[in-house]
Design a protein around this motif. Structure first.
Motif, PDB file in Angstrom:
ATOM      1  N   LEU A  27      -6.265  -0.652  -5.067  1.00 14.53           N
ATOM      2  CA  LEU A  27      -4.917  -1.182  -4.943  1.00 14.53           C
ATOM      3  C   LEU A  27      -4.561  -1.886  -6.246  1.00 14.53           C
ATOM      4  O   LEU A  27      -5.355  -2.665  -6.771  1.00 14.53           O
ATOM      5  CB  LEU A  27      -4.831  -2.184  -3.776  1.00 14.53           C
ATOM      6  CG  LEU A  27      -5.324  -1.690  -2.411  1.00 14.53           C
ATOM      7  CD1 LEU A  27      -5.262  -2.827  -1.389  1.00 14.53           C
ATOM      8  CD2 LEU A  27      -4.508  -0.506  -1.925  1.00 14.53           C
ATOM      9  N   ALA A  70      -1.465   2.589  -4.708  1.00  9.14           N
ATOM     10  CA  ALA A  70      -2.628   2.495  -3.828  1.00  9.14           C
ATOM     11  C   ALA A  70      -3.252   3.870  -3.689  1.00  9.14           C
ATOM     12  O   ALA A  70      -2.548   4.873  -3.633  1.00  9.14           O
ATOM     13  CB  ALA A  70      -2.202   1.967  -2.455  1.00  9.14           C
ATOM     14  N   ILE A  87       0.810  -1.222   0.000  1.00 12.25           N
ATOM     15  CA  ILE A  87       0.000   0.000   0.000  1.00 12.25           C
ATOM     16  C   ILE A  87       0.843   1.271   0.000  1.00 12.25           C
ATOM     17  O   ILE A  87       0.310   2.376   0.122  1.00 12.25           O
ATOM     18  CB  ILE A  87      -0.988   0.021   1.174  1.00 12.25           C
ATOM     19  CG1 ILE A  87      -0.250   0.074   2.514  1.00 12.25           C
ATOM     20  CG2 ILE A  87      -1.929  -1.176   1.098  1.00 12.25           C
ATOM     21  CD1 ILE A  87      -1.163   0.328   3.697  1.00 12.25           C
ATOM     22  N   ASN A 128      -2.316   8.539  -1.096  1.00 14.54           N
ATOM     23  CA  ASN A 128      -1.967   7.500  -2.047  1.00 14.54           C
ATOM     24  C   ASN A 128      -0.567   7.006  -1.726  1.00 14.54           C
ATOM     25  O   ASN A 128       0.082   7.460  -0.790  1.00 14.54           O
ATOM     26  CB  ASN A 128      -2.071   8.002  -3.495  1.00 14.54           C
ATOM     27  CG  ASN A 128      -1.065   9.110  -3.798  1.00 14.54           C
ATOM     28  OD1 ASN A 128      -0.311   9.551  -2.945  1.00 14.54           O
ATOM     29  ND2 ASN A 128      -1.070   9.584  -5.035  1.00 14.54           N
ATOM     30  N   THR A 143      -7.961  -4.551   0.372  1.00 13.00           N
ATOM     31  CA  THR A 143      -9.000  -3.520   0.346  1.00 13.00           C
ATOM     32  C   THR A 143      -9.940  -3.683   1.534  1.00 13.00           C
ATOM     33  O   THR A 143     -10.383  -2.703   2.135  1.00 13.00           O
ATOM     34  CB  THR A 143      -9.800  -3.563  -0.961  1.00 13.00           C
ATOM     35  OG1 THR A 143     -10.312  -4.882  -1.162  1.00 13.00           O
ATOM     36  CG2 THR A 143      -8.953  -3.162  -2.149  1.00 13.00           C
TER      37      THR A 143
END
Length: 485
Positions: free
Chosen positions: A336, A321, A80, A313, A255
Motif C-alpha cells: 500500500l 494498492a 486501497i 490492485n 496491510t
C-alpha cells in the motif's frame, strides 16, 4: 497460522517450508530487505507485508505525512482503491449463502424501469465486468444522489451486448453496493462489517465506521510531490463517498487487516467452500480459458509454475494498492502506498520474482528527481539531434549523481511509436535497453517497437528476453504466440 511481525531489516531464520524455487529462506529475506531498503532511499512511501508459508513480516517505508515527518508503519491506514471490489463481491456471495439473492438474478429485480438494452444484465455480469456498462459517469468525489447516479447509468450506452465481452466497470460495482443495501436493509459498510470484517477480526477497515485516528491516515501525494490530501478530507456523503466511488473503491485499510482477510478466506470462516469456488472460478464465457480471467473481484492467472495467482490492485494515480495471493505456494504480498509512482508500483511483482527465482535480482530504478529528469531529457534531445551513438557517449560521460529514468524513456518511446514517429521511438527504446538491459519493461517496449515496425525476429527475441526476467507476464506470452504463428 503463526504471525510474526518483525523488521525487514532484521535477519530472520524461518522454519523449513516450500514456497517456490528458492530453498534458502534466509537469503531470500536478506535480498528482500536489501531491495526494499534501496527503494526507500529513492523515495518509496508506503507499507509492505510479505507472508511466506505463514510467517509474516511487515514494515512501513517513507512518510505518511511529509510535512509533519510522520513515518509510515504497519499501522498506517491507506486508501486501497479497487481492492474494495473483492469485498463487494464477497458480500454478494454472503447474501447468496443467506438465501437473499442469486448471482443469476437480473438487475431488473432490484431496480425499476430498466431499459431494454440492459434488461438481461445479471449480478454475475456485473461481478465479472461483462455487462457492457461503461467504467465511470463522473469523478470519484463528485457529489451525486443515488437517483441521479442510477439515471445516468441506465441511460448510458452499452459498449457491447450483455455477456459478450469484458470491459472494466466501476459503476457496475456501485450498482452491486446498492443491491447489497436493498437486500440487507443495512448500509453497505454496516453489512460488510457485520458479515465480513468483524468475523475476520478486521477492525481497521471501512469508510468511517472504525473511527480512524486521523494521524494514522496517510496523506496522498502526486508523483511530483505535491500534496493531494487524505481521502477522508474529500467531499463525502456523510459516512461514505458518493456513488461514483462507493462499492467500487475508496475503502481504507492496513496491510495487517488485509492479511487477516486473506487468512479468513483461506480458513473458510467467512464464505462456504461453494462460495469460495465461485469467488475464484465463476462460469466463464466461451471466449475465455482457465489460463487468465477476471473472476468476482479477483484477477485469476495460472503461473508458469502451474500454480494460481489471485490478484487485484487499485489506485487513482496518487494512492496505489497491490494484493497478490499465491495460495498454492503459501505466499501473500500486500503493498500500500500513498504516492503512486512507476518506480514502485511493480514492487510486489519484483518481490514475487525474488521469491520464486533465487537467481533473480531486481534492478533499482533511477530516482525521480530534478537532476535525473534533466539528464534524461538531455539524453532524449541528444538522440533527436545527434543519434544513438552520440547519446551513448553522452551517457558514458555522465556524472556519478546522474541517472537515466527508465519509465520516462519508455513512456517517451511509446508516445513516439504510436504517434507515427517509429524511427525516433526505436532510438529511445534502444538507448533505454542499453542502460537497462535487465529491466523487463524496457525489453518489452523495445520488442513492441520491433513488432510495430515489422521486424518479427527481433520482436520475438526481446519479448522472450523480457519474459525470461518476468515469466508471469501474460502480454509477453500472448505476443510471442501471435508472432510465432
Amino acid at each position: 497460522m503463526r504471525q510474526i511481525l518483525i523488521s525487514f531489516f532484521t535477519l530472520v531464520l524461518f522454519a523449513s517450508g516450500s514456497y517456490g524455487q528458492s530453498t534458502n529462506e534466509e537469503e531470500t529475506i536478506r535480498r528482500i530487505n536489501t531491495y526494499l531498503s534501496d527503494l526507500e532511499k529513492i523515495a518509496f512511501n508506503g507499507a509492505v507485508l510479505v507472508n511466506l508459508n505463514g510467517e509474516v513480516i511487515s514494515k512501513g517505508f517513507g512518510f505518511s505525512n511529509k510535512e509533519q515527518q510522520l513515518k509510515n508503519s504497519p499501522n498506517t491506514i491507506f486508501d486501497i482503491g479497487s481492492i474494495t471490489k473483492q469485498f463487494t463481491a464477497a458480500a454478494v456471495l454472503k447474501l447468496e449463502m443467506q438465501g437473499k439473492l442469486s448471482t443469476e438474478d437480473k438487475i431488473s429485480k432490484y431496480f425499476d424501469s430498466i431499459p431494454a438494452d440492459k434488461e438481461m444484465i445479471t449480478l454475475h455480469d456485473l461481478l465479472r465486468h461483462q455487462s457492457g456498462l461503461i467504467s465511470n459517469i463522473g469523478k470519484d468525489y463528485e457529489k451525486i444522489s443515488k437517483e441521479e447516479f442510477l439515471h445516468k447509468v441506465l441511460s448510458s450506452k452499452l459498449r457491447f451486448n450483455v455477456g459478450s465481452g469484458f470491459s472494466y466497470s466501476n459503476i457496475g460495482y456501485s450498482l452491486l453496493a446498492m443491491i447489497i443495501e436493498k437486500v440487507s436493509g443495512q448500509s453497505y459498510e454496516t453489512y460488510l462489517y457485520e458479515n465480513l470484517w468483524e468475523p475476520s477480526a478486521m477492525q481497521m477497515t471501512g469508510y468511517t465506521r472504525p473511527g480512524f485516528d486521523p494521524e494514522l491516515i496517510a496523506v496522498g501525494y502526486y508523483r511530483d510531490g505535491r500534496e493531494w490530501g487524505k481521502p477522508t478530507n474529500m467531499e463525502w456523503d456523510q459516512t461514505a463517498p458518493y456513488w461514483h466511488l462507493r462499492g467500487n473503491g475508496g475503502i481504507l485499510s492496513t496491510t495487517g487487516d488485509l492479511y487477516k482477510w486473506h487468512t479468513a478466506l483461506t480458513t473458510g470462516s467467512i464464505l462456504s467452500p461453494e462460495a469460495i469456488h465461485k469467488f475464484y472460478h465463476p462460469k466463464l464465457r466461451t471466449d475465455e480459458t482457465e489460463a487468465s480471467y477476471y473472476a468476482y473481484g479477483w484477477d485469476v492467472y495460472q503461473t508458469n509454475r502451474g500454480t494460481t495467482r489471485l490478484w487485484h490492485n487499485g489506485g487513482n494515480n496518487i494512492v496505489y494498492a497491490d494484493f497478490r495471493r499465491f495460495i498454492d505456494e503459501g505466499v501473500t504480498l500486500i503493498m500500500l502506498t500513498n504516492q503512486s509512482h512507476p518506480n514502485f508500483d511493480d514492487l510486489n511483482e519484483e518481490i514475487s520474482q525474488m521469491i520464486f527465482n533465487a537467481d533473480y535480482t531486481p534492478a533499482i530504478p533511477g530516482a525521480d528527481n530534478e537532476t535525473n529528469r534533466n539528464f534524461t531529457n538531455f539524453i532524449i534531445r541528444t538522440l533527436q539531434d545527434s543519434g544513438l551513438e552520440k547519446a551513448k557517449e553522452a551517457y558514458q560521460g555522465k556524472n556519478e549523481d546522474q541517472d537515466l529514468i527508465e519509465f520516462i524513456m519508455r513512456s517517451e518511446g511509446l508516445d513516439h511509436l504510436y504517434n507515427n514517429k517509429p524511427d525516433m521511438a526505436m532510438q529511445i527504446f534502444l538507448m533505454n535497453v542499453f542502460v537497462h538491459p535487465n529491466t523487463a519493461k524496457a525489453l518489452q517496449s523495445l520488442a513492441e517497437g520491433y513488432m510495430v515496425t515489422g521486424n518479427k525476429d527481433l520482436a520475438l527475441k526481446f519479448f522472450n528476453e523480457s519474459l525470461s526476467l518476468n515469466p508471469d507476464n501474460p502480454f509477453a506470452k500472448d505476443m510471442i504466440k501471435v508472432l510465432g504463428k
